[in-house]
Design a protein around this motif. Sequence first.
Motif, PDB file in Angstrom:
ATOM      1  N   PRO A 190       0.788  -1.238   0.000  1.00 58.03           N
ATOM      2  CA  PRO A 190       0.000   0.000   0.000  1.00 58.03           C
ATOM      3  C   PRO A 190       0.816   1.283   0.000  1.00 58.03           C
ATOM      4  CG  PRO A 190       0.027  -0.948   2.207  1.00 58.03           C
ATOM      5  CD  PRO A 190       0.687  -1.945   1.296  1.00 58.03           C
ATOM      6  N   THR A 191       2.092   1.230   0.420  1.00 58.14           N
ATOM      7  CA  THR A 191       2.873   2.468   0.557  1.00 58.14           C
ATOM      8  C   THR A 191       3.694   2.812  -0.677  1.00 58.14           C
ATOM      9  OG1 THR A 191       4.788   1.335   1.541  1.00 58.14           O
ATOM     10  CG2 THR A 191       3.059   2.101   3.044  1.00 58.14           C
ATOM     11  N   ASN A 192       3.652   1.961  -1.705  1.00 56.30           N
ATOM     12  CA  ASN A 192       4.529   2.180  -2.861  1.00 56.30           C
ATOM     13  C   ASN A 192       4.311   3.530  -3.528  1.00 56.30           C
ATOM     14  OD1 ASN A 192       6.081  -0.084  -2.742  1.00 56.30           O
ATOM     15  ND2 ASN A 192       5.069  -1.184  -4.378  1.00 56.30           N
ATOM     16  N   HIS A 193       3.059   4.013  -3.524  1.00 57.17           N
ATOM     17  CA  HIS A 193       2.764   5.260  -4.240  1.00 57.17           C
ATOM     18  C   HIS A 193       2.349   6.383  -3.301  1.00 57.17           C
ATOM     19  CE1 HIS A 193       3.049   3.073  -8.017  1.00 57.17           C
ATOM     20  NE2 HIS A 193       2.254   2.157  -7.524  1.00 57.17           N
ATOM     21  N   LEU A 194       2.682   6.251  -2.011  1.00 53.19           N
ATOM     22  CA  LEU A 194       2.290   7.266  -1.035  1.00 53.19           C
ATOM     23  C   LEU A 194       3.486   8.115  -0.622  1.00 53.19           C
ATOM     24  CD1 LEU A 194      -0.064   5.258   1.387  1.00 53.19           C
ATOM     25  CD2 LEU A 194      -0.682   6.544  -0.660  1.00 53.19           C
ATOM     26  N   ASP A 195       3.248   9.425  -0.410  1.00 51.91           N
ATOM     27  CA  ASP A 195       4.293  10.252   0.170  1.00 51.91           C
ATOM     28  C   ASP A 195       4.248  10.095   1.688  1.00 51.91           C
ATOM     29  OD1 ASP A 195       2.166  11.819   1.074  1.00 51.91           O
ATOM     30  OD2 ASP A 195       2.355  13.249  -0.571  1.00 51.91           O
ATOM     31  N   ILE A 196       5.198  10.732   2.365  1.00 53.19           N
ATOM     32  CA  ILE A 196       5.359  10.490   3.792  1.00 53.19           C
ATOM     33  C   ILE A 196       4.137  10.943   4.586  1.00 53.19           C
ATOM     34  CG2 ILE A 196       6.508  12.662   4.379  1.00 53.19           C
ATOM     35  CD1 ILE A 196       7.455   9.183   5.656  1.00 53.19           C
ATOM     36  N   THR A 367      10.306  13.080 -10.408  1.00 53.56           N
ATOM     37  CA  THR A 367       9.955  12.232 -11.554  1.00 53.56           C
ATOM     38  C   THR A 367       9.768  13.066 -12.810  1.00 53.56           C
ATOM     39  OG1 THR A 367       8.931  10.533 -10.162  1.00 53.56           O
ATOM     40  CG2 THR A 367       8.200  10.645 -12.449  1.00 53.56           C
ATOM     41  N   THR A 368       9.184  14.255 -12.662  1.00 53.68           N
ATOM     42  CA  THR A 368       8.988  15.150 -13.809  1.00 53.68           C
ATOM     43  C   THR A 368      10.317  15.484 -14.467  1.00 53.68           C
ATOM     44  OG1 THR A 368       6.977  16.123 -12.863  1.00 53.68           O
ATOM     45  CG2 THR A 368       8.154  17.422 -14.501  1.00 53.68           C
ATOM     46  N   LEU A 369      11.337  15.811 -13.661  1.00 57.74           N
ATOM     47  CA  LEU A 369      12.646  16.144 -14.234  1.00 57.74           C
ATOM     48  C   LEU A 369      13.270  14.924 -14.907  1.00 57.74           C
ATOM     49  CD1 LEU A 369      14.689  18.390 -14.619  1.00 57.74           C
ATOM     50  CD2 LEU A 369      15.808  17.691 -12.508  1.00 57.74           C
ATOM     51  N   TYR A 393      16.506   4.054 -18.865  1.00 59.80           N
ATOM     52  CA  TYR A 393      15.546   4.676 -17.953  1.00 59.80           C
ATOM     53  C   TYR A 393      14.633   3.626 -17.341  1.00 59.80           C
ATOM     54  CZ  TYR A 393      11.629   7.613 -16.377  1.00 59.80           C
ATOM     55  OH  TYR A 393      10.631   8.211 -15.639  1.00 59.80           O
ATOM     56  N   PHE A 394      14.612   3.591 -16.013  1.00 66.26           N
ATOM     57  CA  PHE A 394      13.708   2.706 -15.291  1.00 66.26           C
ATOM     58  C   PHE A 394      12.670   3.592 -14.606  1.00 66.26           C
ATOM     59  CE2 PHE A 394      12.138   0.105 -11.831  1.00 66.26           C
ATOM     60  CZ  PHE A 394      12.053  -1.166 -12.397  1.00 66.26           C
ATOM     61  N   ALA A 395      11.451   3.588 -15.154  1.00 67.64           N
ATOM     62  CA  ALA A 395      10.392   4.454 -14.636  1.00 67.64           C
ATOM     63  C   ALA A 395       9.820   3.901 -13.340  1.00 67.64           C
ATOM     64  CB  ALA A 395       9.279   4.608 -15.676  1.00 67.64           C
ATOM     65  N   GLN A 396       9.189   4.789 -12.561  1.00 67.43           N
ATOM     66  CA  GLN A 396       8.586   4.390 -11.291  1.00 67.43           C
ATOM     67  C   GLN A 396       7.543   3.298 -11.500  1.00 67.43           C
ATOM     68  OE1 GLN A 396       5.975   6.640  -7.868  1.00 67.43           O
ATOM     69  NE2 GLN A 396       7.699   7.732  -8.761  1.00 67.43           N
ATOM     70  N   VAL A 465      24.355   5.966 -19.294  1.00 68.84           N
ATOM     71  CA  VAL A 465      23.750   6.813 -18.268  1.00 68.84           C
ATOM     72  C   VAL A 465      22.489   6.102 -17.791  1.00 68.84           C
ATOM     73  CG1 VAL A 465      22.682   9.038 -17.726  1.00 68.84           C
ATOM     74  CG2 VAL A 465      24.645   8.942 -19.293  1.00 68.84           C
ATOM     75  N   LEU A 466      22.376   5.890 -16.505  1.00 67.11           N
ATOM     76  CA  LEU A 466      21.255   5.128 -15.951  1.00 67.11           C
ATOM     77  C   LEU A 466      20.428   6.033 -15.040  1.00 67.11           C
ATOM     78  CD1 LEU A 466      19.835   2.420 -15.754  1.00 67.11           C
ATOM     79  CD2 LEU A 466      21.504   1.720 -14.039  1.00 67.11           C
ATOM     80  N   ILE A 467      19.150   6.207 -15.388  1.00 67.10           N
ATOM     81  CA  ILE A 467      18.224   7.001 -14.569  1.00 67.10           C
ATOM     82  C   ILE A 467      17.163   6.051 -14.018  1.00 67.10           C
ATOM     83  CG2 ILE A 467      16.567   8.907 -14.541  1.00 67.10           C
ATOM     84  CD1 ILE A 467      18.082  10.146 -16.871  1.00 67.10           C
ATOM     85  N   MET A 468      17.081   5.950 -12.702  1.00 67.08           N
ATOM     86  CA  MET A 468      16.160   5.001 -12.072  1.00 67.08           C
ATOM     87  C   MET A 468      15.251   5.739 -11.093  1.00 67.08           C
ATOM     88  SD  MET A 468      18.537   1.637 -11.481  1.00 67.08           S
ATOM     89  CE  MET A 468      17.281   0.479 -11.983  1.00 67.08           C
ATOM     90  N   ASP A 469      13.948   5.588 -11.290  1.00 66.33           N
ATOM     91  CA  ASP A 469      12.944   6.255 -10.467  1.00 66.33           C
ATOM     92  C   ASP A 469      12.280   5.234  -9.549  1.00 66.33           C
ATOM     93  OD1 ASP A 469      11.059   7.913  -9.383  1.00 66.33           O
ATOM     94  OD2 ASP A 469      10.129   8.518 -11.263  1.00 66.33           O
ATOM     95  N   GLU A 470      12.579   5.305  -8.259  1.00 66.00           N
ATOM     96  CA  GLU A 470      12.038   4.386  -7.245  1.00 66.00           C
ATOM     97  C   GLU A 470      12.182   2.918  -7.686  1.00 66.00           C
ATOM     98  OE1 GLU A 470      11.389   5.402  -4.422  1.00 66.00           O
ATOM     99  OE2 GLU A 470      10.696   7.471  -4.536  1.00 66.00           O
ATOM    100  N   PRO A 471      13.403   2.470  -7.982  1.00 74.05           N
ATOM    101  CA  PRO A 471      13.578   1.106  -8.499  1.00 74.05           C
ATOM    102  C   PRO A 471      13.302   0.017  -7.465  1.00 74.05           C
ATOM    103  CG  PRO A 471      15.707   2.084  -8.039  1.00 74.05           C
ATOM    104  CD  PRO A 471      14.688   3.176  -7.851  1.00 74.05           C
ATOM    105  N   THR A 472      13.266   0.372  -6.172  1.00 75.40           N
ATOM    106  CA  THR A 472      13.099  -0.656  -5.139  1.00 75.40           C
ATOM    107  C   THR A 472      11.643  -0.946  -4.813  1.00 75.40           C
ATOM    108  OG1 THR A 472      13.272   0.980  -3.348  1.00 75.40           O
ATOM    109  CG2 THR A 472      15.308  -0.060  -4.098  1.00 75.40           C
ATOM    110  N   ASN A 473      10.691  -0.217  -5.431  1.00 77.98           N
ATOM    111  CA  ASN A 473       9.278  -0.535  -5.204  1.00 77.98           C
ATOM    112  C   ASN A 473       9.027  -2.005  -5.522  1.00 77.98           C
ATOM    113  OD1 ASN A 473       8.627   2.003  -4.406  1.00 77.98           O
ATOM    114  ND2 ASN A 473       7.422   2.558  -6.190  1.00 77.98           N
TER     115      ASN A 473
END
Length: 637
Positions: A190-196, A367-369, A393-396, A465-473
């Motif tokens: 449940p917390t994968n897409h939640l902010d703090i 993520t936008t950047l 690129y590894f998207a969220q 060049v590797l860009i990874m967005d929240e890869p541990t979800n």
Amino acid sequence: MLNVHNLSVSFGGEFLFHDIAFRLNAGDRVGLIGKNGAGKSTLLRLLSKEQEGDTGSIAIEKGTQIGFLKQDIDFEQGRTVLEEAYQAFKEIKSLELELENINRQLAERTDYESEAYNQLMVDLTDLTHRYEIIGGYNYQGETEKILQGLGFKREDFTKVTDTFSGGWRMRIELAKLLLEDNDIVLLDEPTNHLDIESIIWLEQFLKNYTGAVVIVSHDRMFLDNITNRTIEISLGRIYDYNKPYSKYLQQRAEIREQQRSAQKNQEKQIQQTERLIEKFRAKASKAAMAQSLIKKLDRIDRIEVDEDDHSVMTVRFPVSVTPGKVVITLEDLSKSYGPKQVLHDIGLLVERGSKTAFVGQNGQGKTTLAKAIVGELEYEGMVKLGHNVQIGYFAQNQADYLDGDKTILDTMIEAANESNRSKVRDILGSFLFRGDDVEKYVKVLSGGERNRLALAKMLLQPFNVLIMDEPTNHLDIQSKNVLKQALQSFEGTLILVSHDRDFLQGLSNKVYEFKDGSIKEYLGDINFYLEERQAEDFRKIERQDLPEPKDKQASKKNGYELQKKLKSLKNKLGSAEKRIAELEREIGEIDHQLLMNYDATIAQEGFFDTYEGKKELLEELMGNWEELSHQIEALEG
């Protein structure tokens, strides 16, 4: 409430788990843990009756309602956020239609004395009473309260769900689940897409929830804050303890150590008995005793040590070609979503081999950047890639791009080219997809398995060049560690977007904090950033950055101004102390020169003016230092 008895499930002839049994009671908040693919999501589907087991049974008390937050959701297009959230109130919405129909008939009909008209009045009274009992007059306020708790603003309520990202649609689904009157709630990551802020709110909600909760999560802090019981699935068995996650791990380790010790002692006894059997077997007079010892040995219940699943994926990120020294240049980059400006005039230069972390609250533009750099969205300003730059690129939500109706093997073969198609099975094997596993359809994979497949697929494309967005979800702890080791060994340029402090440690030498449309650079690793922000983890920082309620803002203004003034005075004091020390050292050196060679020293041009000037400046600085010290003492007092 719910009783699981000798439940077994197998795939391809191999058991996922075998003859497991446990019971759920009201007030249980269970952390369901285990490696990716161990069967956590499968067990949730079994508990929710979405899937049947091979053997065994699940008995549910009559009238018990179960709600299930799945990793995959499917909304009906065209509904607003409020309309979708209201789907949690099926009976209320049905009654509203019936009441609307009756009221329309009463307004249109004129046969006031008829039996049919009288029956409409009776139905109206009964339905209105039922509507009131089940919360028809307060469900709208409750819905808005839950949505705001999960991060939605009031202006979002009338927006169509299609305009929101997958993470925000997951929040709507979570809101629906929490609004339903369920006795058991099943939550898959449940917390994968939640902010703090939303995580903290959800923690408080679940702590006060009176029913039973089963949570699949790899967020250790979340599990420790919520759960009072842990069930681990490992190698087809379950381990069930009435303790939260961290305390369970500690107790599990202690039990294993006890098992090893007991097994060692038992093994000594067995060896001693075997030696006696061999000794007595050779003598006719001792044959009966030997047989007795043999029977005793057969009756021994051999002590076993609980096994751990140590299988881990093998990851290596090779660099395709060497790029130029500057790999990415950003100038005056801005991005708005409607009236909301997320990024404003961002300037950034990324050099070859650098390791950069993007941190900050959700919605601040990380993520936008990342998407702007890889060309996935339009923006104002300039993004320039350097010579020979190839971006991976590894998207969220990378796993969402996978086709559920394709097999694992087909997914990889379609992404491969002539040069690496022959390596597909080897790559899949290194990501723990072996043998018949590769014939599984993507739609039956767990969230962690999909993430592993997405990582494997990414390796089929060249990048430096590797860009990874929240890869541990969705990744379990072992997989996180393997991924971290692979990124530490990566010789190319790395940009990481993550909320996971443990994961980021040792992976970055520069940190950019995103806040209020701009970015702030910290020239150090993640620990340096946290020290600068005077916090031990991201959760504390994001709590600090949450806007204060208006009534608290006014009361804290004076305190804020005081701290600001104190900091300024202390900075000035520090500068004065530094300059005083320098002058004392310089005057000391001159005094030493005078002592060693007086005539030559005073013969230097302008000597006395310089010497006296330094002494006067030192006296002035000492006076300033004393005045600053008095001011600081007064403010602190």
